[in-house]
Scaffold this active site. Structure first.
Site, PDB file in Angstrom:
ATOM      1  N   GLU A 285       0.842  -1.207   0.000  1.00  0.00           N
ATOM      2  CA  GLU A 285       0.000   0.000   0.000  1.00  0.00           C
ATOM      3  C   GLU A 285       0.876   1.256   0.000  1.00  0.00           C
ATOM      4  OE1 GLU A 285      -1.504   2.909   3.094  1.00  0.00           O
ATOM      5  OE2 GLU A 285      -2.123   0.891   3.723  1.00  0.00           O
TER       6      GLU A 285
ATOM      7  N   GLU B 189      10.069   2.509   2.679  1.00  0.00           N
ATOM      8  CA  GLU B 189       8.749   2.314   3.271  1.00  0.00           C
ATOM      9  C   GLU B 189       8.642   1.016   4.061  1.00  0.00           C
ATOM     10  OE1 GLU B 189       6.277   4.618   3.143  1.00  0.00           O
ATOM     11  OE2 GLU B 189       7.741   5.905   2.150  1.00  0.00           O
TER      12      GLU B 189
END
Length: 1012
Positions: free
Chosen positions: A87, A160
């Site tokens: 995501e 991330e």
């Protein structure tokens, strides 16, 4: 005439005649079915993409706040958090928009009022909302390209997801590195986010419970101990298998043309061929063979009673949620059993003292394929854990035999009627959030939308006389249960640290073997970090022209004012807003109070809780709650505080009141407020025990509460030394309030709390009294006359005590403390730095607000999140309070972050702001300025804080006209110079480390109960 014509056009948005009929094709899609839902004033259309099989749900409604969402079924294969990390990385660049973080780069290029992405247990979705048609097209293009054609670069995964790297690479680059800067640690935005989540004991309980009730669904968010097992190759493989139109569900909502949406979506989807995908709806654990007992370990709560550290729950699997009538019925049973102080399970479990509050999983959960009903407690003594299930079963059998009171059922059905009539500005987002999880798990969205049909069928089944009891027989009155208990471990946090050290050592050892030496491994990790830094550095110089944008010229220079009228009713000033409210009346009132003593002010939150708990001499709290549900949409009583928009040194505080009801039931709002405030019985034999329960419930889990919004607590404390308003706010809702509540909760059981009760009675004496109360009413024109009469009755019935509520005219303001640290058992940090600025109407307020956006999007996001690894960080300017500040959230590098905050003003002064920079900052400010407002919110800025439409218009023009020179000027005068002169205020929360030296004022929070 024009108004009626426009209304006539808008009606056609929901008329079925303008859409294809089932079986017809439109822009690459075939309409499968359609349905008009009159109670929600919408028309739903279900389409399927011909080439890929993607499903599209369009909800046409006369609503300018349009919504888009694309989502994918993402059953997690393990606990590495691959759906969550995907995501994040999906939004880091795509084929059409090959720049770093186009999602974050779009934030200041859009007028959207909502823009985000979410990872649920078994699906992931990407929604936005906007009122601007060009903005909608821009964002849909970015979202579709991001999800279907992401670049998924290795550096994005390292940033991330997770990586091993030196603690402070910036110091290494600058040549000022100390040995601790070169220490190798785990890094990554999601990794640190989930470390923060795991610091929340409530979240940990819930996620471990999910592990056992749904063992087939792994942890989609990621367990930090498993995240470091995810590889870049596994991430790419998961994306290719799941982020495909054949696995997609798209939802659009609002008044924009469906054909336009489908044309753009079809262009994107048609590049793909249909594939087979994993859309399996995972089932829960099989409990058919009898009870299953599970015990897990969790952290101790240092602010809660040491004897009450256990959490435990009992759960049943209660049926397929695609049966919306049964699911609705089970949710009602859950509410009847657990909702409110008079509910049977609350009385048996919490009022009895067995526990202090509900466990995080308590209630009915119908979001998965099979529903789960759970009842549990936190704050349980070890010796009483096994009693919980026995007491739950006793109550269930009793309620099965006696049945449920019809008036209570009527109350919940009335709440449903109110919710359908109450028109919110974010209705589309609410619909999306309600439909998406169930749609992904097999529930027909048309069934979910058909409220009237569901309620009608429920009433039909209820008329048999034993329907709810039969559901209890079917699902709950058996021993097919999961009993889940979390036992406190004093070494829990230490074990997490040791586990992380062990995993880190393993990763370093593996790289040492690859490189042939420890020095080689260290060099490898340092080089990887420096390459990532170089990649991250491109964000400051790359060309963003490929990204679409709206423009400041699209923002109207003026907005029509809210039409308000004023008169006096019973001697009180009343603001009237006549508007179409669908038969509802909204009431607000403020009773201003001057010079409230600190010892009473700090107890106002407890007072507003207590009057919702104790009952009156002639009505129990259960009866009052039933009346609220049956006759109103709720009433509220709370502390009110605001600065003056003209002068930040002027503060107004008092008690605020609110409520809404059908026009015919408005008298009940006033009667309930009067009864709750003036007639609550503080002299009954149950007063002290029930207040103690309120205190224990607040104290239990307060560490978790702080963990979920630690930056807000840090901000409030940092600001509290800067103004009177901020000091008062911190006293009633900050860490000072937390200390007070945990201290009171820690008093021995033999303490009758007589001093506290006496002060609560003093608050009761003045809460509704006085001659300065003012009110605001929003209703239809047809209801003004009757509402005036009822309001006059209410105002004349208020008490008029003798004497004054004031004990002193003290001016509460904490002395400014440059650096304050609160030791709390978290794996990450939360921090804030704040400086005082100017009032709302001051000309410098507008450039300060623009500065906050420039710093957030052009500097702090890059430094604190991308490079520093924090989950969030930015700047803010709160105009009404005259405060400018910085914050960081779930931050692994507090020292580095504090340095960035301190230097931000100077950085902004020396920056040559381009016209594009200024344009984007203004657009981002107007996202909130021009966000849609619900009818009951219109005019509230004027009522609550004195901000007039004229003030708003002046500020609007100032914001649109801000220059780069003004930005640099305020950056110097209000941020850089004050910080350089030591006038800032800093607060950080987290685990105490060596960097917290003698310069810091350490405020211990670990309050233990005194010995009896």
């Amino acid at each position: 005439m024009l108004r009626n014509a426009a209304k006539g056009v808008a009606k056609t948005v929901t008329e079925l005649s303008q859409y294809p009929t089932p079986g017809e094709k439109l822009n690459g899609f075939t309409l499968l079915r359609s349905k008009h839902v009159p109670e929600l004033e919408l028309t739903a259309l279900h389409l399927q993409h011909d080439k890929t099989g993607a499903h599209h749900l369009h909800i046409a409604r006369d609503d300018a706040n349009n919504v888009f969402s694309i989502g994918f079924k993402t059953n997690p294969p393990d606990d590495t958090g691959v759906p969550h990390i995907l995501e994040h990385t999906t939004l880091c660049g795509s084929e059409k928009y090959p720049i770093r973080d186009p999602f974050f780069k779009m934030l200041p290029r859009t007028l959207s009022n909502f823009m985000n992405a979410f990872t649920a247990a078994d699906h992931t979705f990407y929604p936005f909302a906007t009122t601007n048609s060009q903005d909608f097209k821009n964002l849909m293009s970015v979202y579709l390209d991001a999800t279907l054609h992401p670049l998924l670069k290795k550096t994005d995964f390292l940033q991330e997801g997770w990586r091993v790297g030196p603690e402070n690479p910036q110091a290494m680059v600058s040549g000022s590195a100390k040995p601790e800067d070169e220490k190798l640690v785990f890094k990554g935005v999601v990794y640190n986010e989930m470390k923060g989540q795991m610091s929340d004991a409530a979240y940990l309980f819930y996620i471990r419970f999910q592990d056992h009730i749904f063992p087939a669904i792994n942890n989609s968010g990621g367990d930090p101990s498993k995240i470091t097992e995810l590889t870049y190759e596994k991430l790419k493989s998961f994306q290719s298998q799941h982020y495909h139109p054949s696995n997609a569900k798209v939802l659009t909502y609002g008044d924009m043309p469906l054909a336009d949406h489908l044309q753009e979506i079809n262009e994107q989807f048609s590049r793909f061929d249909r594939i087979s995908v994993d859309q399996e709806n995972k089932l829960p654990v099989d409990l058919g063979s009898g009870p299953k007992l599970v015990v897990e370990y969790g952290p101790e709560d240092p602010l809660a009673d040491a004897e009450r550290q256990f959490k435990t729950s009992v759960s049943w699997v209660v049926g397929d949620t695609s049966d919306v009538v049964e699911s609705f019925s089970l949710s009602l049973i859950s509410a009847l059993l657990t909702d409110g102080y008079g509910s049977p399970l609350y009385v048996a479990l919490i009022e009895s003292g067995l526990g202090t509050d509900w466990s995080p999983n308590t209630g009915y959960d119908g979001s998965d394929k099979m529903g789960i009903f759970s009842v549990g407690l936190s704050g349980v003594k070890e010796a009483e854990v096994e009693k919980v299930k026995d007491e739950v079963m006793k109550v269930l059998h009793t309620m099965r035999n006696t049945g449920f009171d019809q008036s209570k059922l009527d109350g919940y059905l009335h709440q449903l009627e109110i919710s359908l009539k109450h028109k919110t500005a974010n209705f589309g987002m609410s619909i999306m959030r309600r439909l998406k999880p169930k749609w992904f798990n097999g529930t027909d969205p048309f069934d979910s939308l058909a409220w009237n049909e569901t309620v009608s069928e429920f009433k039909k089944r209820l008329a048999t006389g034993t329907y709810l009891q039969e559901l209890m027989d079917k699902y709950m009155l058996n021993d097919n249960t999961l009993i889940f208990t979390m036992r406190p471990s004093p070494d829990f946090a230490k074990k997490l640290v040791k586990d992380e050290e062990s995993r880190l050592a393993t990763k370093i050892a593996y790289e040492t073997e690859n490189e042939g030496s420890e020095a080689g491994a260290k060099k490898h990790f340092e080089q990887q970090e420096l390459e990532l830094l170089a990649e991250q550095g491109k964000t400051m110089t790359e060309d963003l022209e490929c990204l679409p944008t709206v423009h400041v010229k699209d923002i109207p220079r003026s907005k029509p004012p809210t039409v308000l009228q004023y008169n006096k009713v019973g001697g009180s000033k009343v603001q009237w807003h006549e508007a179409p409210t669908n038969g509802l009346t909204y009431f607000r009132a403020i009773n201003p109070l001057e010079n409230i003593p600190s010892e009473l002010r700090s107890l106002i939150p407890l007072f507003t809780d207590a009057i919702m708990r104790l009952g009156t001499k002639d009505m129990t709290m259960e009866q009052l709650e039933d009346l609220m549900k049956l006759k109103t949409g709720g009433v509220s009583i709370a502390y009110h505080l605001t600065s003056s928009p003209i002068n930040t040194t002027e503060t107004s505080e008092g008690i605020g009141f609110g409520g809404m009801a059908l026009d015919c039931n408005v008298p009940f709002i006033f009667d309930l407020i009067r009864k709750l405030v003036s007639e609550t019985n503080f002299d009954g034999p149950q007063t002290a025990p029930r207040i103690r329960q309120l205190l224990q419930a607040s104290a239990d889990g307060v560490v978790n509460s702080i963990a979920s919004s630690g930056h807000s607590y840090a901000r409030r404390y940092a600001e509290s030394g800067l103004s009177k308003t901020a000091a008062l706010q911190e006293q009633v809702s900050g860490l000072t309030q937390v200390k007070l509540i945990t201290s009171l909760a820690g008093r021995p059981e033999t303490d009758g709390l007589s001093d506290i009760i006496s002060k609560l009675k003093e608050i009761q004496r003045f809460a509704l009294a006085g001659n300065n109360m003012r009110a605001a009413v929003t209703c239809g024109a047809e209801s003004v006359s009757e509402n005036t009469a009822q309001l006059e009755k209410f105002l004349s019935s208020r008490p008029h005590p003798s004497g004054s509520c004031s004990l002193s005219g003290e001016h509460l303001q904490k002395p400014r403390r440059p650096k304050t640290f609160f030791p709390l058992p978290y794996q990450v940090y939360y921090g804030s730095l704040a400086v005082p600025t100017v009032s709302y109407i001051h000309p410098d307020g507008a450039p300060l607000q623009i500065l906050s956006q420039l710093l957030t999007h052009r500097h702090l996001h890059h430094e604190i999140r991308e490079k520093g690894g924090a989950y969030g960080g930015g700047a803010y300017s709160r105009a009404i309070d005259g405060v400018f500040g910085f914050y960081s959230y779930r931050d692994p590098s507090p020292v580095n972050t504090l340095g960035i905050m301190r230097n931000a003003g100077r950085w902004a002064m020396e920056r040559k702001w381009t016209p594009r920079d200024m344009e984007e900052a203004k657009i981002s400010v107007f996202q909130s300025v021009d966000a849609p407002r619900s009818v009951n919110e219109e005019g509230m800025g004027r009522f609550l804080s004195g901000v007039t439409d004229e003030m708003k218009q002046t500020r609007r023009e100032q914001l649109l006209d801000v220059t780069s020179e003004q930005v640099r000027d305020v950056a110097e005068r209000y941020v850089a110079k004050p910080v350089e002169e030591g006038q800032e205020s800093v607060a950080f929360l987290g685990g105490k480390q060596s960097w917290v030296d003698s310069e810091w004022d350490v405020q211990e929070m670990n309050i233990k109960a005194p010995p009896e």
